[in-house]
Write an enzyme that holds these catalytic residues in place. Structure first.
Site, mmCIF file in Angstrom:
data_model
loop_
_atom_site.group_PDB
_atom_site.id
_atom_site.type_symbol
_atom_site.label_atom_id
_atom_site.label_comp_id
_atom_site.label_asym_id
_atom_site.label_seq_id
_atom_site.Cartn_x
_atom_site.Cartn_y
_atom_site.Cartn_z
ATOM 1 N N GLN A 52 1.423 -16.667 -16.082
ATOM 2 C CA GLN A 52 0.254 -15.779 -16.123
ATOM 3 C C GLN A 52 -0.796 -16.334 -17.084
ATOM 4 O O GLN A 52 -0.516 -16.592 -18.247
ATOM 5 C CB GLN A 52 0.683 -14.355 -16.546
ATOM 6 C CG GLN A 52 -0.446 -13.343 -16.531
ATOM 7 C CD GLN A 52 -1.065 -13.128 -15.143
ATOM 8 O OE1 GLN A 52 -0.358 -12.971 -14.155
ATOM 9 N NE2 GLN A 52 -2.394 -13.136 -15.082
ATOM 10 N N LYS A 101 2.400 -7.793 -9.552
ATOM 11 C CA LYS A 101 2.969 -8.848 -8.704
ATOM 12 C C LYS A 101 4.448 -8.573 -8.441
ATOM 13 O O LYS A 101 4.935 -8.724 -7.322
ATOM 14 C CB LYS A 101 2.764 -10.223 -9.371
ATOM 15 C CG LYS A 101 1.310 -10.670 -9.287
ATOM 16 C CD LYS A 101 0.950 -11.783 -10.255
ATOM 17 C CE LYS A 101 -0.566 -12.034 -10.221
ATOM 18 N NZ LYS A 101 -1.040 -12.890 -11.298
ATOM 19 N N ASP A 112 1.078 -20.892 -7.218
ATOM 20 C CA ASP A 112 -0.236 -20.387 -7.622
ATOM 21 C C ASP A 112 -1.280 -21.504 -7.657
ATOM 22 O O ASP A 112 -2.432 -21.261 -8.006
ATOM 23 C CB ASP A 112 -0.102 -19.734 -9.016
ATOM 24 C CG ASP A 112 -1.219 -18.747 -9.302
ATOM 25 O OD1 ASP A 112 -1.841 -18.252 -8.328
ATOM 26 O OD2 ASP A 112 -1.484 -18.459 -10.477
#
Ligand code: NAP
Length: 283
Positions: free
Chosen positions: A99, A55, A122
């Site tokens: 994450q 990313k 996200d």
């Protein structure tokens, strides 16, 4: 759909998205704004470290700044939330990605929900999830949105089709089921307690595999002419679909790697750029 086999190439979709992103980054930079994504990695899981690195690399290629926060595996929920709050309060940060998965002792839901909705690029907060279910999310969960993007890019009809989603996680199976439902598919969401999974998958016009088990979906589960989307990514660069076997009956299929993954990363960066636009307007 034509009877020709269609490989749903995620890199092609991601490259298409990048053209628009590059021009938006240039406009922001003219205004003195550097779009910035903060990634938080807790612990030393090698796959998670790889995802975060990928990313970061993708951000760099598009001129988006990335801040990497690495926390030790013994970080507590409170300590993690403190880090998230620092990023929430930092006006130079436009997106925050925690994450998944975090170590077991951490309350992942509490940590996700600590991310401010404006920076939830996200789509992992409870509010973001709910807005997605209503079809109103500013930043829908990235992998589900990537799946929808791929279907739309290749003009695959969704309305009226029977979509079978295998997996019901809050970041993937459930939100993609909601998105397909909002687009007027008839959706069956399967999970580990589903009885007769194979028979249900055989009914699907669109199959979404989000299981986390390598080569789980077999070729003889696929109805001839079905569209197969493999969201899985497992050790050895393999997906949740037995690609070779499912290729034969399917009309269209995503490869792994090079399917959902690149579009997910492009979507995350696109959301960060969009957030930078919005936050700069409100500054
Ligand atoms: P997860 O949280 O582990 O969820 C897996 C889901 O699969 C659960 O709902 C589980 O059911 C279901 N399942 C497990 N075994 C099953 C079985 N035998 N039959 C039917 N369903 C079964 O995983 P996730 O985070 O959603 O990720 C799924 C996959 O997507 C993984 O391979 C992951 O690496 C990949 N992924 C890819 C991207 C990308 O960018 N491409 C992003 C995120 C994740 P229960 O709910 O009953 O336990």
């Amino acid at each position: 759909m034509s009877t020709d086999k269609l490989i749903l190439n995620g890199q092609t979709v991601a490259d298409f998205m990048k053209e628009d992103m590059a021009s938006k980054v240039a406009i922001l930079k003219e205004k003195g704004i550097q779009p910035s994504l903060a990634t938080i990695l807790v612990g030393d899981d090698p796959s998670s470290a790889t995802y975060v690195r990928m990313k970061g690399n993708a951000c760099a290629r598009l001129g988006v700044h990335s801040i990497k926060v690495v926390l030790s595996a013994d970080t507590t929920t409170d300590e993690l939330i403190q880090e998230i709050n620092k990023l929430n309060d930092d006006p130079s940060v436009h997106g925050i990605l925690l994450q998944h998965p975090v170590p077991n002792h951490i309350d992942e839901r509490a940590a996700f929900d600590a991310i401010s909705i404006e920076k939830d690029v996200d789509g992992v907060t409870t509010l973001g999830f709910a807005l997605n279910a209503f079809g109103d999310a500013e930043f829908p969960s990235c992998t589900p949105q990537a799946i929808m993007r791929i279907l739309d890019f290749y003009n695959i009809q969704i309305e009226g089709k029977h979509a079978v989603v295998i997996g019901r996680s809050p970041i993937l199976g459930k939100p993609v089921s909601a998105m397909l439902l909002n687009r007027n598919a008839t959706v069956t969401t399967c999970h580990s307690k589903t009885v007769n999974l194979e028979e249900i998958v055989k009914l699907g016009d669109i199959i979404i595999a989000a299981v986390g088990k390598p080569l789980f979906v077999k070729g003889d589960w696929i109805k001839p002419g079905a569209v197969v989307i493999d969201a899985g990514y497992n050790k050895g660069n393999v997906g949740d679909v037995d690609y070779e076997a499912c290729f034969v009956p399917s009309a269209a299929i995503t490869p792994v790697p090079g399917g959902v993954g690149p579009v997910t990363i492009a979507t995350l960066i696109e959301h960060t750029i969009k957030s930078a636009y919005k936050l700069s307007e409100n500054a």
